[in-house]
Design a protein around this motif. Structure first.
Motif, PDB file in Angstrom:
ATOM      1  N   LEU A  68       6.362   5.284 -13.403  1.00 40.83           N
ATOM      2  CA  LEU A  68       6.744   6.548 -12.321  1.00 40.83           C
ATOM      3  C   LEU A  68       6.598   8.125 -13.693  1.00 40.83           C
ATOM      4  CD1 LEU A  68       9.453   6.739  -9.469  1.00 40.83           C
ATOM      5  CD2 LEU A  68       7.272   7.495  -9.646  1.00 40.83           C
ATOM      6  N   LEU A 102       6.870  -8.073  -3.030  1.00 47.05           N
ATOM      7  CA  LEU A 102       7.744  -6.227  -2.473  1.00 47.05           C
ATOM      8  C   LEU A 102       8.344  -5.821  -3.553  1.00 47.05           C
ATOM      9  CD1 LEU A 102       7.290  -3.992  -0.274  1.00 47.05           C
ATOM     10  CD2 LEU A 102       6.214  -6.502   0.177  1.00 47.05           C
ATOM     11  N   TYR A 103       9.317  -6.646  -4.501  1.00 50.72           N
ATOM     12  CA  TYR A 103      10.306  -6.620  -5.706  1.00 50.72           C
ATOM     13  C   TYR A 103       9.481  -6.434  -6.565  1.00 50.72           C
ATOM     14  CZ  TYR A 103      14.269  -7.516  -8.915  1.00 50.72           C
ATOM     15  OH  TYR A 103      14.440  -6.966 -10.262  1.00 50.72           O
ATOM     16  N   ILE A 123       8.463   9.299 -16.092  1.00 46.60           N
ATOM     17  CA  ILE A 123      10.251   7.741 -16.741  1.00 46.60           C
ATOM     18  C   ILE A 123       9.921   6.589 -17.249  1.00 46.60           C
ATOM     19  CG2 ILE A 123      11.832   6.233 -15.528  1.00 46.60           C
ATOM     20  CD1 ILE A 123      11.514   7.984 -13.005  1.00 46.60           C
ATOM     21  N   VAL A 178       1.143  -1.765  -0.347  1.00 47.94           N
ATOM     22  CA  VAL A 178      -0.034  -0.838   0.151  1.00 47.94           C
ATOM     23  C   VAL A 178       1.098   1.129  -0.433  1.00 47.94           C
ATOM     24  CG1 VAL A 178      -2.231   1.507   1.649  1.00 47.94           C
ATOM     25  CG2 VAL A 178      -1.881  -1.243   1.064  1.00 47.94           C
ATOM     26  N   GLU A 179       2.563   1.587   0.745  1.00 50.04           N
ATOM     27  CA  GLU A 179       2.521   2.808   0.728  1.00 50.04           C
ATOM     28  C   GLU A 179       3.266   2.512  -0.477  1.00 50.04           C
ATOM     29  OE1 GLU A 179       5.799   2.651   4.223  1.00 50.04           O
ATOM     30  OE2 GLU A 179       5.024   0.577   4.579  1.00 50.04           O
ATOM     31  N   ILE A 180       4.136   1.537  -0.954  1.00 49.32           N
ATOM     32  CA  ILE A 180       4.562   1.692  -2.813  1.00 49.32           C
ATOM     33  C   ILE A 180       3.720   2.089  -3.958  1.00 49.32           C
ATOM     34  CG2 ILE A 180       5.801   0.388  -4.172  1.00 49.32           C
ATOM     35  CD1 ILE A 180       7.731  -1.059  -1.833  1.00 49.32           C
ATOM     36  N   GLY A 181       2.052   1.218  -3.524  1.00 49.86           N
ATOM     37  CA  GLY A 181       1.831   1.497  -4.410  1.00 49.86           C
ATOM     38  C   GLY A 181       0.951   0.102  -5.181  1.00 49.86           C
ATOM     39  N   SER A 238       7.542  -2.686  -6.184  1.00 53.08           N
ATOM     40  CA  SER A 238       8.687  -1.354  -6.108  1.00 53.08           C
ATOM     41  C   SER A 238       9.445  -1.753  -7.777  1.00 53.08           C
ATOM     42  CB  SER A 238      10.299  -1.967  -5.169  1.00 53.08           C
ATOM     43  OG  SER A 238       9.891  -1.472  -3.946  1.00 53.08           O
ATOM     44  N   ILE A 239       9.346  -2.317  -8.599  1.00 53.99           N
ATOM     45  CA  ILE A 239       9.781  -2.375  -9.975  1.00 53.99           C
ATOM     46  C   ILE A 239       8.837  -2.051 -10.706  1.00 53.99           C
ATOM     47  CG2 ILE A 239      10.330  -3.808 -11.927  1.00 53.99           C
ATOM     48  CD1 ILE A 239      12.430  -3.247  -9.606  1.00 53.99           C
ATOM     49  N   ALA A 241      12.247  -6.177 -15.130  1.00 52.02           N
ATOM     50  CA  ALA A 241      12.645  -5.137 -15.157  1.00 52.02           C
ATOM     51  C   ALA A 241      12.811  -5.137 -16.785  1.00 52.02           C
ATOM     52  CB  ALA A 241      14.328  -4.953 -14.084  1.00 52.02           C
ATOM     53  N   LEU A 276      11.854   3.567 -17.976  1.00 54.62           N
ATOM     54  CA  LEU A 276      12.766   2.845 -18.111  1.00 54.62           C
ATOM     55  C   LEU A 276      13.638   1.703 -19.227  1.00 54.62           C
ATOM     56  CD1 LEU A 276      12.605   2.263 -14.208  1.00 54.62           C
ATOM     57  CD2 LEU A 276      13.823   3.540 -15.055  1.00 54.62           C
ATOM     58  N   ALA A 328       6.214  -0.275  -9.455  1.00 57.39           N
ATOM     59  CA  ALA A 328       5.858   1.524  -9.235  1.00 57.39           C
ATOM     60  C   ALA A 328       7.363   2.410  -9.463  1.00 57.39           C
ATOM     61  CB  ALA A 328       5.460   1.986  -7.945  1.00 57.39           C
ATOM     62  N   ALA A 329       8.528   1.974  -9.450  1.00 62.82           N
ATOM     63  CA  ALA A 329       9.645   2.877 -10.614  1.00 62.82           C
ATOM     64  C   ALA A 329       9.744   3.064 -11.767  1.00 62.82           C
ATOM     65  CB  ALA A 329      11.100   1.942  -9.770  1.00 62.82           C
TER      66      ALA A 329
END
Lengths: 241, 241
Positions: free
Chosen positions: B235, B224-225, B238, B97-100, B228-229, B175, B240, B231-232
């Motif tokens: 962005l 979680l990994y 961005i 929830v924090e990361i999205g 994070s990937i 990734a 990637l 969400a990043a």
């Protein structure tokens, strides 16, 4: 096949620690002649065979030794202000070891709620996580003041970042920041964030402010996010930038 | 400023839940006339003012309402086999929830050790994490069998991935995998991984096998990994890839 931790892999014959011996004999029911895989937690793997055991120790003979080729070709050094709740640092350590990390400095900052850490417990968790994720690297661990951290590591060459909740508008996202160096340092502050004084000091040591996405993350979540992004972006065959 | 959860934001006046009221009055010491920020957990934010309170409720008047502009422009749907240890699913929920994250399906698989989940507890944690990270979105939560999951979501358009420990060599890394769709689904299996039968079924629904780095990650670490990937990489400014 499971992995056993044997901090020294220099001579030919070893007695595994009582804890590892118990796991090997009582839990996994290994017997004389069985083959085992050992690691020293520093990137070495050894094949060994069980040559005997008594009540508290399992004795093994090293058959051959090699460097773990899956060891990462770079160093990710996380500097994090320990949270008040020790559990959060314990699971951060477990997750960071699984995803990949070479060094963790628990830094005591101006706004730190916790100024002491039980590293023996943290190290036990790191060893268990290393074995569970079948890797061969235990991160080195330390508790250090913010100022001492800067004095000790601030002069290193590499990609050095400090993550602040209120980073400059110009600050780049870790997702695109330069991580081409083999030495990457990421500083994560306490719940109350770094003090402006600490940020100013770090910039003097050529740390760059970096953002970790648009959301307000807890200290340990920010660290996990950072570990994941670095691991993903550094994957040998991948250049996300 | 803190955020209060108010599942309905349709009329002008509300009584906050006893839990939220306690926090507002007893912990934060708000008084009549104070301004509060409320969210419905569905992307709406409201400014409200305290108009009164009794033993168990704090009454508020909505001053104005708006859609949270920081709401993500895509949907990340995580499907994960619950771990035997319930705590691991609880902290995964907090961190996700924090990361999205927009939706979590706890899928019961062939190798699942746990076939029941206490979603009320998980939802409470999601609400707390939403407020703590100052976001306005509670992921929808469900427990569902693997087969029912495929029947219900398998026909959706989007980037649909299944992460297997033993993915085909050709399988791409998350990734770099295509995540250009606004609907991204990632399936994470139990400790014993998905059964080959389950993988085959998912491929029939156009799920693609994907890798989550070179290491063996626990179920919740893999999730979680993944969070994070995604969400990043998503962005807004961005790309990637």
């Amino acid at each position: 096949m499971e992995l056993y931790y044997c901090p020294l892999l220099e001579s030919d014959t070893y007695a595994l620690s009582p804890e590892e011996s118990r796991h090997c004999i009582k839990v996994m029911h290994h017997v004389v002649g069985d083959s085992l895989l050992l690691t020293d937690g520093k990137g070495m793997i050894a094949e060994a065979s069980v040559i005997g055991y008594d009540k508290s120790n399992c004795f093994v003979h090293i058959v051959n030794k090699r460097a773990d080729t899956s060891k990462r070709s770079f160093t990710f050094h996380l500097a994090i202000a320990p949270t008040k709740n020790h559990d959060r640092m314990e699971w951060l350590t477990e997750k960071a070891v699984e995803i990949g990390i070479e060094k963790i400095s628990f830094i005591i900052c101006d706004h730190s709620e916790r100024t002491k850490m039980d590293l023996t417990r943290i190290e036990r968790i790191a060893i268990a996580a290393m074995k569970q994720s079948f890797t061969t690297n235990i991160p080195s661990l330390e508790v250090i003041s913010f100022d001492n951290f800067l004095q000790q590591y601030g002069h290193q060459k590499g990609n050095k970042y400090i993550a602040c909740c209120f980073a400059e508008d110009g600050a780049e996202e870790l997702a695109t920041a330069d991580i081409t160096s083999d030495n990457i340092i990421l500083m994560i502050g306490p719940e109350g964030d770094f003090s402006s004084n600490e940020v100013t000091k770090s910039l003097k040591y050529d740390f760059l402010e970096v953002k970790l996405g648009p959301k307000r993350l807890r200290t340990e979540t920010a660290a996990l996010y950072g570990c994941s992004i670095i691991a993903a972006r550094k994957l040998e065959k991948i250049n996300l930038k």
